[in-house]
Design a protein around this motif. Structure first.
Motif, mmCIF file in Angstrom:
data_model
loop_
_atom_site.group_PDB
_atom_site.id
_atom_site.type_symbol
_atom_site.label_atom_id
_atom_site.label_comp_id
_atom_site.label_asym_id
_atom_site.label_seq_id
_atom_site.Cartn_x
_atom_site.Cartn_y
_atom_site.Cartn_z
ATOM 1 N N THR A 250 0.835 -1.204 0.000
ATOM 2 C CA THR A 250 0.000 0.000 0.000
ATOM 3 C C THR A 250 0.865 1.247 0.000
ATOM 4 O O THR A 250 1.850 1.343 0.738
ATOM 5 C CB THR A 250 -0.977 -0.004 1.203
ATOM 6 O OG1 THR A 250 -1.941 1.031 1.030
ATOM 7 C CG2 THR A 250 -0.268 0.173 2.526
ATOM 8 N N PRO B 10 -2.971 7.440 -3.273
ATOM 9 C CA PRO B 10 -3.101 6.242 -2.438
ATOM 10 C C PRO B 10 -3.519 5.024 -3.264
ATOM 11 O O PRO B 10 -4.407 5.119 -4.129
ATOM 12 C CB PRO B 10 -4.188 6.635 -1.438
ATOM 13 C CG PRO B 10 -4.097 8.120 -1.353
ATOM 14 C CD PRO B 10 -3.774 8.563 -2.748
ATOM 15 N N CYS C 148 -4.648 8.878 6.027
ATOM 16 C CA CYS C 148 -3.660 7.799 5.969
ATOM 17 C C CYS C 148 -3.520 7.103 7.320
ATOM 18 O O CYS C 148 -3.431 5.874 7.394
ATOM 19 C CB CYS C 148 -2.295 8.346 5.539
ATOM 20 S SG CYS C 148 -2.247 9.039 3.877
ATOM 21 N N TYR D 29 0.879 5.328 0.600
ATOM 22 C CA TYR D 29 0.092 6.367 1.264
ATOM 23 C C TYR D 29 0.873 7.679 1.280
ATOM 24 O O TYR D 29 2.059 7.719 0.962
ATOM 25 C CB TYR D 29 -0.311 5.934 2.673
ATOM 26 C CG TYR D 29 0.820 5.848 3.676
ATOM 27 C CD1 TYR D 29 1.002 6.848 4.630
ATOM 28 C CD2 TYR D 29 1.708 4.771 3.684
ATOM 29 C CE1 TYR D 29 2.029 6.774 5.564
ATOM 30 C CE2 TYR D 29 2.727 4.692 4.609
ATOM 31 C CZ TYR D 29 2.894 5.695 5.541
ATOM 32 O OH TYR D 29 3.930 5.632 6.457
ATOM 33 N N ARG E 44 -10.118 4.766 0.670
ATOM 34 C CA ARG E 44 -9.082 3.731 0.679
ATOM 35 C C ARG E 44 -9.713 2.345 0.506
ATOM 36 O O ARG E 44 -10.930 2.180 0.670
ATOM 37 C CB ARG E 44 -8.287 3.758 1.999
ATOM 38 C CG ARG E 44 -7.689 5.129 2.347
ATOM 39 C CD ARG E 44 -6.682 5.620 1.324
ATOM 40 N NE ARG E 44 -6.414 7.048 1.473
ATOM 41 C CZ ARG E 44 -5.344 7.565 2.062
ATOM 42 N NH1 ARG E 44 -4.427 6.755 2.567
ATOM 43 N NH2 ARG E 44 -5.178 8.870 2.137
ATOM 44 N N GLN F 253 -6.350 4.815 7.899
ATOM 45 C CA GLN F 253 -6.176 3.635 7.043
ATOM 46 C C GLN F 253 -5.166 2.661 7.650
ATOM 47 O O GLN F 253 -5.448 1.453 7.764
ATOM 48 C CB GLN F 253 -5.690 4.072 5.662
ATOM 49 C CG GLN F 253 -5.306 2.906 4.762
ATOM 50 C CD GLN F 253 -4.399 3.327 3.612
ATOM 51 O OE1 GLN F 253 -3.835 4.419 3.615
ATOM 52 N NE2 GLN F 253 -4.260 2.457 2.630
ATOM 53 N N THR G 276 -3.428 0.363 -3.238
ATOM 54 C CA THR G 276 -3.121 -0.912 -2.586
ATOM 55 C C THR G 276 -3.124 -2.012 -3.641
ATOM 56 O O THR G 276 -4.075 -2.132 -4.420
ATOM 57 C CB THR G 276 -4.149 -1.240 -1.484
ATOM 58 O OG1 THR G 276 -4.126 -0.195 -0.502
ATOM 59 C CG2 THR G 276 -3.815 -2.567 -0.801
#
Length: 218
Positions: free
Chosen positions: A80, A182, A90, A82, A205, A93, A184
């Protein structure tokens, strides 16, 4: 699984609503302008599922150099990207992802987080948030760029951040104001990206339960 894990984006939405309610209109409108411009310009769209993951060698919060491909030799990686410890979205998250770390490990995977901030700032964030996964420093932005996530922070946002005491040049030890969108990625042992979540809206996210569902497919 807790309500917090299931409701990450609901929490992020509440945070956004509080930000809009408690900030001058010109402040949040400029933030939304940046998001809109990134979307309209089609930049920082990220590597797609099926692509080969890019290797990198980055220091963790203690200064140890970490190779993605060496970590993939141990099993799948949830990677991930950020913005940094100064970003409340962030931090929320990463705390949510920390809560599912035992389940990630039970599925044979590991979690690696990457931001542009320096190892010292990463270490302070790890200590503050009590994170137990690897947090890596990409202060030159090369790893984020290789995943097609890096963008130049507009001048009007630079001024806005500085007015709030956020100096990315200090956080990232880099005079260039750049940030990653951002994102992932689920990456299998063969370094293939099996799923990708990339969102230019930094107020959203990937949900933790979605991470576990995607990781279970590997």
């Amino acid at each position: 699984m807790s309500k917090e894990i299931l409701g990450l984006n609901q929490q992020l939405d509440r945070m956004k609503q509080e930000f809009v309610a408690n900030s001058p209109a010109e402040v949040h409108m400029e933030m939304f302008r940046m998001i809109r411009e990134i979307q309209q310009e089609g930049i920082a769209t990220g590597l797609p599922a099926g692509a080969k993951a890019k290797d990198f060698l980055l220091p963790d919060s203690l200064g140890e150099q970490i190779s993605l491909y060496e970590e993939l030799a141990k099993g799948p990686v949830v990677l991930t990207f950020y913005r940094g410890g100064w970003c409340p979205y962030c931090n929320l998250q990463l705390r949510s992802y920390e809560m599912i770390l035992p389940e990630i490990k039970a599925l044979g995977g590991q979690l690696i987080a990457v931001s542009p901030q320096t190892p010292d700032n990463s270490l302070s964030q790890v200590e503050k948030e009590q994170l137990t996964f690897r947090v890596l420093s990409d202060n030159a932005g090369l790893a984020a760029a290789s995943y097609d996530l890096l963008f130049d922070v507009p001048d009007y946002i630079q001024k806005l951040y500085q007015n709030f005491g956020i100096n990315l040049a200090e956080y990232n030890a880099d005079t260039n104001w750049k940030l990653p969108v951002p994102a992932t990625f689920m990456i299998d042992e063969h370094a293939i990206i099996r799923s990708a979540y990339v969102n230019s809206d930094f107020m959203k996210r990937m949900e933790p339960n979605e991470i576990l569902a995607e990781l279970a497919k590997l």
